[in-house]
Design an enzyme around this catalytic site. Structure first.
Site, PDB file in Angstrom:
ATOM      1  N   HIS A  20       2.526   6.581   7.240  1.00  0.00           N
ATOM      2  CA  HIS A  20       1.948   7.319   8.365  1.00  0.00           C
ATOM      3  C   HIS A  20       2.337   8.793   8.322  1.00  0.00           C
ATOM      4  CE1 HIS A  20       0.592   3.655  10.317  1.00  0.00           C
ATOM      5  NE2 HIS A  20       0.016   4.404  11.238  1.00  0.00           N
TER       6      HIS A  20
ATOM      7  N   LYS B 220       3.326  -5.308  16.255  1.00  0.00           N
ATOM      8  CA  LYS B 220       3.993  -6.103  17.279  1.00  0.00           C
ATOM      9  C   LYS B 220       4.829  -5.180  18.152  1.00  0.00           C
ATOM     10  CE  LYS B 220       8.023  -7.364  14.428  1.00  0.00           C
ATOM     11  NZ  LYS B 220       9.221  -7.028  15.220  1.00  0.00           N
TER      12      LYS B 220
END
Lengths: 184, 281
Positions: free
Chosen positions: A38, A103
């Protein structure tokens, strides 16, 4: 709680019909990236470089899979904790990303971007990694191979099971679900 | 003196790394099955079903239960009548970890420099090794792969003696509840209390090796374990933090005497993939 079967890339219309608590089975192409990848994607956007995959309508899965055993496209591949991507997601969403799979709850900066541009956050079951691997048809490293398990992979998935954890209207299972089952 | 060759240790560690990652301990699985029966939330039930199904797929296909195959934490209890021959025991354990993680297609998650965050060691070494010397002529090795997600939600705190039992309970419960879905609930809660700063954290981790249902031998602490477990499961956090009654599978407290001025407490969380396996040589 509705059940949807969706195929990527996702449109704004696809995303806007989803509400927290819905069950979704995803098919098509999704991309993997964790924090290290990222960081690089955001740096590439800032420098105006071409990204290794089209962000428009994309779904990014936060996973660092185990190595593929012989004869399998991928090893166990469950989600990693998403808050580590919170610093980067708003920039990717502003550039067309529509879906995230991970999650744990997302922070307010991500929620704002989700509402503004139309994006959705899906929860996959952490630790159900061998089961999830069964819905991955093929896997190919397309960028940053030196990051090993954290490299960007292009995954072809069929009926990948996820739950809408946070929707594009601020709906949030981490708050609503917990409130509902809380006991004094 | 009974002699044990280091090559036996390497082989044992390699097998433990693989087996602990493929096969969920039966006591953990049984507790998940029991709690699934009592779960009220349909989403939570669906998640617990996925977790149970995943155990079966992992075992059948010899794939790791979770892709995060962890930091290899290795506990070695050496009988004082054992002599290790053939080489360096630490090296032998490390070689076993490298072999297990490579041959078992387990993920390599260890970065060699913590501040530069690179390079990846490539074979999941080094392990974290804890030695203990015990009576007898046996050597017991336990491998407990520890995932990063639940480790990140663990805490130590130097409480004030005036915080008392209530302050301690509050610290433990808040640690679990505020972690929400991040540590992959339903979790196992390892708690250390007393000792020094590092002893306390060590006890919290060691507590995670206990079998489900194995209570602290001291009735006061046993009672406290059950009380805290009940409170945590009233929180509503539920499986993966999406709401439900199944937030923790167990609470294990390990205590140690402490200095008159201190009150250290530590909470080490383990995800529902509570992996550990042991062998006695």
């Amino acid at each position: 709680m509705a059940v949807y079967h969706l195929t990527t890339p996702l449109s704004e219309e696809d995303v806007r019909k989803l509400r927290a608590g819905d069950e979704v089975y995803l098919s098509g192409i999704i991309y993997t990236a964790r924090d290290a990848a990222h960081k690089r994607l955001v740096e590439m956007i800032e420098k105006g470089e071409e990204l290794p995959f089209p962000l428009e309508g994309s779904v990014i899965y936060y996973v660092g899979p185990a190595p593929a055993p012989p004869g399998k496209p991928i090893g166990s591949a469950g989600p990693t904790t998403s808050y580590r991507m919170d610093a980067y997601s708003p920039i990717l969403i502003a550039h067309g990303q529509r879906g995230m799979i991970g999650k744990g709850e997302r922070g307010p900066e991500v929620v704002e971007a989700m509402k503004k541009y139309g994006a959705v956050y899906f929860a996959a079951t952490g630790g159900a990694a061998a089961l999830i691997a069964k819905s991955i048809v093929s896997a190919e490293v397309i960028a940053f191979p030196e990051l090993m398990s954290e490299a960007i992979r292009r995954l072809e998935v069929k009926d990948f099971p996820v739950i809408v954890a946070q929707d594009s209207y601020g709906g949030n299972m981490y708050r609503e679900g917990v409130e509902k089952y809380k006991r004094a | 003196m009974r002699e044990i060759d280091v090559s036996q240790i390497t082989e044992a560690v390699a097998k433990l790394c693989m087996d602990s990652n493929y096969y969920i301990p039966e006591d953990v699985r049984q507790r998940i099955i029991e709690m699934r029966e009592k779960e009220e939330s349909p989403v939570a039930k669906a998640i617990l079903d996925q977790i149970l199904k995943n155990h079966e797929v992992a075992a059948e296909e010899k794939m790791p239960i979770c892709q995060d195959t962890g930091f290899a934490v290795v506990y070695v209890e050496i009988g004082q009548d054992v002599r290790i021959v053939g080489g360096d025991i630490k090296e032998a354990i490390s070689k076993g970890v490298a072999k297990g993680y490579t041959e078992g297609y387990l993920r390599k998650s260890i970065l060699l420099d913590p501040l530069k965050r690179q390079p990846n060691s490539g074979d999941n070494t080094p392990p974290v090794i804890w030695f203990d010397i015990v009576p007898g002529d046996k050597l017991k090795i336990t491998v407990a792969p520890k995932g990063g997600g639940s480790e990140n939600m663990s805490r130590t705190k130097m409480l004030r003696p005036s915080d008392g039992v209530e302050g301690f309970k509050k610290f433990v419960i808040e640690s679990v509840v505020s972690a929400g879905g991040n540590p992959c609930p339903p979790v196992i809660v390892g708690v250390g209390v007393g000792g020094t700063f590092e002893k306390c954290a060590w006890l919290a981790k060691k507590a995670l090796l206990r079998k489900i249902g194995e209570r602290n031998p001291d009735p006061f602490y046993a009672e406290l374990e059950m009380e805290i477990l009940e409170e945590i499961n009233k929180s509503g956090v539920g499986p993966m933090g999406l709401g439900g009654r199944t937030t923790a599978l167990e609470v294990f407290i390990e205590q140690f005497p402490l200095h008159i001025a201190t009150f250290p407490a530590a909470v080490n969380l383990n995800c529902h993939a509570a992996r550990h396996k042991e062998i006695v040589l």
